[in-house]
Design a protein around this motif. Structure first.
Motif, short mmCIF file in Angstrom:
data_model
loop_
_atom_site.label_atom_id
_atom_site.label_comp_id
_atom_site.label_asym_id
_atom_site.label_seq_id
_atom_site.Cartn_x
_atom_site.Cartn_y
_atom_site.Cartn_z
N LEU A 221 0.82 -1.20 0.00
CA LEU A 221 0.00 0.00 0.00
C LEU A 221 0.86 1.26 0.00
O LEU A 221 0.54 2.25 -0.66
N GLU A 489 -6.18 1.02 4.18
CA GLU A 489 -6.72 1.51 2.90
C GLU A 489 -7.81 2.57 3.12
O GLU A 489 -7.98 3.47 2.29
N ARG A 493 -7.83 6.46 1.52
CA ARG A 493 -9.00 7.01 0.82
C ARG A 493 -9.48 8.32 1.46
O ARG A 493 -9.78 9.29 0.76
N PRO A 514 1.04 3.54 4.80
CA PRO A 514 0.44 3.88 3.50
C PRO A 514 -0.09 5.30 3.44
O PRO A 514 0.11 6.00 2.44
#
Length: 631
Positions: A221, A489, A493, A514
């Motif tokens: 990531l 994740e 976002r 990430p």
């Protein structure tokens, strides 16, 4: 000492060959100038300068085809112009400014990387594999296969995802999940790679290869996030093309009015590119050096530019806004003992334990200046608690089920989300409980307030912890926007969707790596944070102090201000000289000499960024707090 210097000089020559060649060309030219071969000097220096210009022109054409305009346009124009009018010494100086500025930026980034590597080099990359004969062999973590048995020693990082074979252990998953309290594991439970084992060595069985483990998925990531980040346009590049067109325009007007092509050269020769070629890099290198006095490593000059314009700061919770370790928040005695007496007995027993909560209990007793009674005997029952003979009393500390074996009258207490409790019995009587929580950092509120004063318009929190715990911390710090129970994740976002930009992300755990790479600027709390977070971040704070985020923003804003001042001072003086040269009263040779004065003025102004520590509030409290660069 001489050997050390020669090695350093040799490596510098290999790393920056054009800088070395330019210096050699200048020295050779000076030497030949006093010999019978002096006629060769103009040709030698001119051809060398044109060769460098041709090299830059090739790169320039490639960038122009991509609609990228930068310093190379100005540099090539200035080199060719000085050669055409016969000011070959000026052309060599411009070449040195061009190559030297690039080398300075590269050197500053390399120095920051070396300081960071010194911090990260201690992280283990091996696994302790149990062989068929029962021996333990150290192997690279990448060579561990599914089904292999491994030993994870106390306080070691779990190298791959694995199932616990031993009876029980407690692990620290805060860098992965944001959960600040230790997590108890029993036989058959999954231990994620990147988590930290507790105080007992355990045996595990690998359930995934390193490339398929939790840590590696987060690294993937990070790679994707870094690849998606837009390239930074250098500050000086924004002024290069307009200044070039203005210079050529003034030179053309002088030629048109006078009808003399020499006038064109006389004007163009004072159009010094030095304020853009080297003054800005010098300012940024000085600013990066100033930041290091605060224990802040900035990896490249572009980061300072973006950080100076930051409008939103996003914080992780555990280990960032909070201390990342449990602290005693309440002592609840039952019976005849006072709160201090109960805490002293517990700390006396727990000082022989290696459990993470034990250190917090002992520290709480020290902060209250409590005298710890002598302990005659103590034993630790892994993952359950401690039993000790304190004076004539038998003190049992730990989980409620463990303590209830000695004190059946034990009653559980109500806890808020994010809190943990240790229960205590003295002899066969329930004596009370001590509540611990991952407390908000004392400097967190001041940090948020001062960031607002520096122009930060929006602050929010992203965390993997539960909503109730996250909201409690956010309310205490007056943070209105909170996103809890986020996976890595999810954080990426949300940061992409956050505005206004630029967006700064501050975190410390593996699960933050990430999003640190995805943010416009990632700031890692590297003093106790993870390797992945520090590697993916643009800025690493080497001391355990959240307020250094304010220092980083202050340094970046002041550095950019000084760089812009240097650029505008140089441009203003150059334009003034060009307007004077348009009259024909400034010969090219005098213009070339004045050009070097402009260079000196702008460089000296840029070097003011070295003294930022004395100008900014919140400077380091003592020399002992400063992080020194490795020698």
């Amino acid at each position: 000492m001489a050997t050390s210097r020669s090695i350093t000089l040799g490596s510098a020559v290999r790393r920056y060959p054009l800088v070395a060649l330019t210096v050699v060309a200048g020295v050779v030219g000076l030497a030949l100038n006093w010999t019978a071969a002096s006629a060769v000097v103009p040709w030698l220096l001119s051809l060398y300068a044109l060769a460098v210009a041709a090299r830059e022109a090739v790169s320039m054409v490639g960038k122009l085809l991509k609609r990228e305009f930068g310093l190379d346009v100005l540099a090539v124009t200035a080199i060719v112009a000085t050669v055409v009018v016969g000011e070959y010494w000026a052309s060599i100086v411009i070449v040195l400014m061009l190559t030297g500025g690039e080398a300075l930026e590269d050197f500053a980034a390399g120095r920051a990387k070396r300081e960071l590597n010194a911090l990260l080099g201690r992280v283990p990359q091996t696994a302790h594999q149990v062989t068929a004969s029962g021996d333990i062999a150290d192997v690279p973590a990448t060579e561990v296969a599914v089904g292999d048995r491994l030993v994870v020693r106390p306080s070691e990082i779990v190298p791959v995802d694995a199932v616990l074979v031993s009876a029980a252990t407690s692990v620290d998953e805060s860098s992965l999940t944001g959960e600040s309290m230790p997590v108890e594991k029993v036989t058959g439970d999954l231990l994620l790679s990147g988590s930290v084992n507790g105080p007992e060595a355990v045996t595990v069985q690998a359930s995934a290869r390193a490339s398929d483990s939790q840590y590696q998925r987060i690294v993937q990531l990070v790679t994707e996030a870094a690849a998606s980040k837009a390239p930074i346009v250098r500050l000086a590049d924004r002024y290069a093309v307009p200044f070039t067109f203005v210079s050529i325009g003034l030179a053309a007007i002088a030629w048109w009015i006078s009808g003399d092509p020499v006038r064109f050269a006389e004007v163009l020769v004072v159009a010094t590119p030095c304020p853009l070629l080297i003054a800005a890099p010098v300012a940024f290198m000085a600013g990066m050096s100033s930041a290091s006095t605060y224990g802040v490593v900035v990896k490249n000059a572009g980061t300072l530019e973006v950080l100076a314009r930051a409008k939103t700061v996003v914080f992780d919770k555990t280990g960032t806004l909070t201390s990342g370790r449990p602290v005693v928040v309440e002592v609840r005695p039952e019976g005849a003992l006072s709160a201090d007496e109960l805490l002293a007995l517990v700390a006396a027993a727990e000082q022989y334990s290696s459990h993470v909560l034990a250190a917090s209990l002992v520290e709480a007793a020290k902060q209250r200046s409590l005298d710890l009674p002598e302990v005659a005997d103590a034993r630790e029952v892994a993952t359950h608690g401690v039993q000790a003979r304190v004076g004539a009393r038998l003190v049992t500390v730990g989980k409620p089920a463990f303590v209830a074996q000695q004190a059946p009258a034990l009653t559980r207490i109500d806890l808020a989300s994010g809190e943990a409790a240790v229960y205590v019995s003295v002899d066969d009587q329930y004596a009370g409980a001590i509540v611990l929580r991952d407390a908000v950092r004392p400097e967190a509120a001041r940090t948020l307030t001062e960031l607002g004063e520096l122009g930060i318009q929006n602050t929010l929190m992203l965390t993997g912890d539960v909503e109730e715990t996250a909201r409690k911390v956010a309310d205490e710090l007056h943070i209105s926007e909170v996103h809890a129970e986020c996976l890595p994740e999810d954080k990426v976002r949300l940061v992409h969707a956050t505005s206004p930009h630029p967006v700064v992300m501050v975190g410390d755990g593996v699960n933050d790596a990430p999003v640190l790479g995805a943010a416009d600027v990632g700031i890692a709390m590297g003093a106790k944070g993870s390797t992945a977070a520090s590697e993916s971040a643009d800025v690493v704070i080497l001391v355990d102090d959240l307020h250094r985020v304010v220092s980083a923003v202050q340094v970046s804003q002041r550095t950019v201000q000084i760089a812009l001042q240097s650029i505008w001072i140089g441009i203003a003086i150059s334009i003034g000289l060009m307007l004077f040269a348009m009259t024909g009263a400034l010969p090219a040779v005098v213009g070339a000499a004045l050009q070097e004065v402009v260079d000196l003025v702008t460089i000296l102004n840029a070097l003011r960024a070295l003294s930022l520590k004395r100008r900014l509030r919140g400077s380091p409290r003592s020399t002992a707090e400063r992080v020194q660069a490795p020698s």
